[in-house]
Enzyme design. Structure first.
Site, mmCIF file in Angstrom:
data_model
loop_
_atom_site.group_PDB
_atom_site.id
_atom_site.type_symbol
_atom_site.label_atom_id
_atom_site.label_comp_id
_atom_site.label_asym_id
_atom_site.label_seq_id
_atom_site.Cartn_x
_atom_site.Cartn_y
_atom_site.Cartn_z
ATOM 1 N N GLU A 1 -4.223 0.691 -0.072
ATOM 2 C CA GLU A 1 -4.193 2.129 0.205
ATOM 3 C C GLU A 1 -4.133 2.406 1.707
ATOM 4 O OE1 GLU A 1 -3.528 3.953 -2.178
ATOM 5 O OE2 GLU A 1 -4.068 2.602 -3.825
ATOM 6 N N HIS B 1 -0.573 2.667 2.736
ATOM 7 C CA HIS B 1 -0.067 4.026 2.520
ATOM 8 C C HIS B 1 -0.529 4.947 3.649
ATOM 9 C CE1 HIS B 1 1.707 3.653 -1.441
ATOM 10 N NE2 HIS B 1 0.595 3.178 -1.979
#
Length: 494
Positions: free
Chosen positions: A264, A267
């Site tokens: 994550e 991202h």
């Protein structure tokens, strides 16, 4: 004020409304009490409806027809993105947009209980509503843009992506992966003796969280513009300059949560690296989910699961968790252990594409109408058996494990596998551009590689297509070759 300047103001307002939706969505998945679900769904549907009204208003059409971007290539790309978004929006009636938002919010809440209880039947009625509405939106969009319904869905998550691009790539993976997986498993089984895991359980959640934050900051995450939390399904969300990521913890095994944080964070680095000069404008947003997934998988699979990263991370883990058994070799072996499993987000990089191919085939069939939703569990289990040799024991570890379909994200799954292929191509290019890459990672220095990603991917935002960004960064078109070379080198080379 020119027509183009008026449009910039309009799209800045749309971006602000999107930021509000992003934070409300994060709160729903992280902190919101269950009793607030119905009202939250209505609120988010109202915001989505307002955005749709602004985007599809007659004056917006008039402005788009009159606007002139001049000679500036970024303004030209921004205007092109405005027109693309408008074309998709006017294809779908506003009442259908609001109905879709309400249905997906309601379905997501039902999914939580259904997943926990492994009860697909409990989800089926709500999921059928979401699928029907999603298909209705896709048909309307496809008719307006001369696309098939499934291509219209793909285009929503990766502009320009089509099934005829995906099919030959996935066909090649389907041909190569079974024998490649077996060769990797045979190589692993030939190693003598059982190897103990890194460290010793339990791994307290507080220690895991602190270590995750340390690693986030090490690779360049700006904690003044983001945060880390816990959710049922790990995700990256939030708003402009407020990037929020989540993970989930298991005190018996720290690796899933850690690698989830790294994923994550990939991202989040993309979001934090977008050009500030174009914040709030369509051209300043990320270029679709294939590029987004390439950034998360670049950091997780290509960097964090490398021998160089294990050398850097093992001593830090020993300091964070204490105990013994923290050799870099042991850590690397466990981070690259290949073992077919049921859970997509925990899958190793060799078996991961099989999870995506299965979902791609199934959702394509459901959208095309050749697979009834009620038959999804049986079909899902059959594909996992065929691709990975596993007998799925229950729906929680089968078709209920992912949040995407309840949220209406049909057409998203292919981006994961395409992102993995893109990540492998980017890593080959980065290694050429940065000869000292492995040594830098071993020292815990990530500035050069993140800077390279900033220049080649992040800062380009939506100023070019996915395929153009990939070709410019890597010197060639998107394909499976770099990924297959990477797997053979990491897992089969002597």
């Amino acid at each position: 004020m020119t027509a183009y300047e008026t449009l910039e103001r309009l799209f800045a307002r749309l971006s602000a409304l999107g930021d509000a939706q992003g934070v409300l969505s994060w709160d729903r998945d992280v902190m919101m009490p269950d009793g607030a679900a119905e009202r939250r769904g209505a609120t988010m549907a109202t915001l989505e409806g307002l955005r749709h009204e602004l985007l599809t208003a007659p004056q917006t059409q008039d402005l788009l027809e009159r606007a002139d971007s001049g000679d500036d290539p970024w303004r030209a790309a921004n205007l092109a993105e405005m027109r693309r978004l408008h074309a998709r929006a006017v294809a779908v009636p506003g009442d259908l947009v609001e109905a879709m938002s309400k249905a997906s919010s309601r379905c997501e809440m039902v999914w939580r209980g259904a997943r926990a209880n492994s009860d697909f039947a409990a989800l089926l009625p709500e999921l059928q509503v979401v699928l029907d509405l999603t298909r209705e939106c896709a048909v309307a969009t496809g008719e307006a843009l001369s696309l098939s319904p499934y291509d219209a869905m793909l285009d929503a998550f990766d502009p320009g992506m089509r099934r005829d691009v995906i099919a030959p790539i996935f066909d090649e993976l389907g041909r190569e992966l079974p024998s490649l997986l077996q060769a990797v498993l045979d190589r692993q089984s030939s190693r003598s003796g059982a190897e103990a895991g890194p460290g010793r359980a339990p791994f307290p959640v507080a220690a895991q969280e602190a270590f995750g934050r340390t690693m986030m900051e090490a690779v360049g995450f700006d904690m003044t513009r983001g945060r880390l939390d816990v959710s049922t399904h790990p995700f990256c969300g939030g708003a402009t300059d407020d990037v929020r990521i989540t993970t989930r913890y298991d005190e018996a095994n720290f690796l899933p949560a850690f690698l989830g944080v790294v994923h994550e964070t990939g991202h989040a680095l993309y979001e934090q690296g977008l050009p500030k000069a174009w914040a709030g404008q369509p051209v300043g947003t990320a270029r679709g989910m294939t590029m987004h997934e390439s950034q998360s998988l670049f950091l997780e699979m290509q960097i964090a699961r490398s021998p160089a990263f294990a050398s850097f991370a093992a001593p830090a883990m020993e300091r964070a968790f204490g105990g013994e058994g923290w050799s870099s070799e042991t850590l690397y072996r466990h981070m690259t252990k290949v073992e077919p499993g049921f859970i997509r987000v925990d899958a190793d990089e060799v078996t991961y594409p099989a999870h995506i191919i299965a979902r791609y085939e199934l959702e394509s069939a459901m959208v095309d109408g050749t697979l009834a939703l009620r038959d999804l569990p049986e079909a899902f289990n059959a594909r996992i058996k065929a691709l990975l040799g596993l007998a799925v024991p229950d729906d929680r570890r089968g078709c209920l494990q992912d949040i995407h379909w309840p949220l209406g994200l049909w057409g998203y799954f292919p981006c994961y596998a395409l992102g993995a292929l893109t990540a492998a191509q980017l890593k080959e290019a980065a290694a050429t551009a940065l000869p000292d890459l492995d040594a830098s990672v071993r020292r815990g220095e990530f500035g050069d590689v993140v800077g390279w990603l900033r220049k080649t991917v992040h800062e380009r935002a939506s100023s070019a297509s996915t395929m153009e960004i990939i070709a410019d960064a890597t010197g060639g078109p998107l394909g499976a070759g770099a990924y297959l070379r990477h797997i053979r080198e990491r897992y089969l080379a002597d």
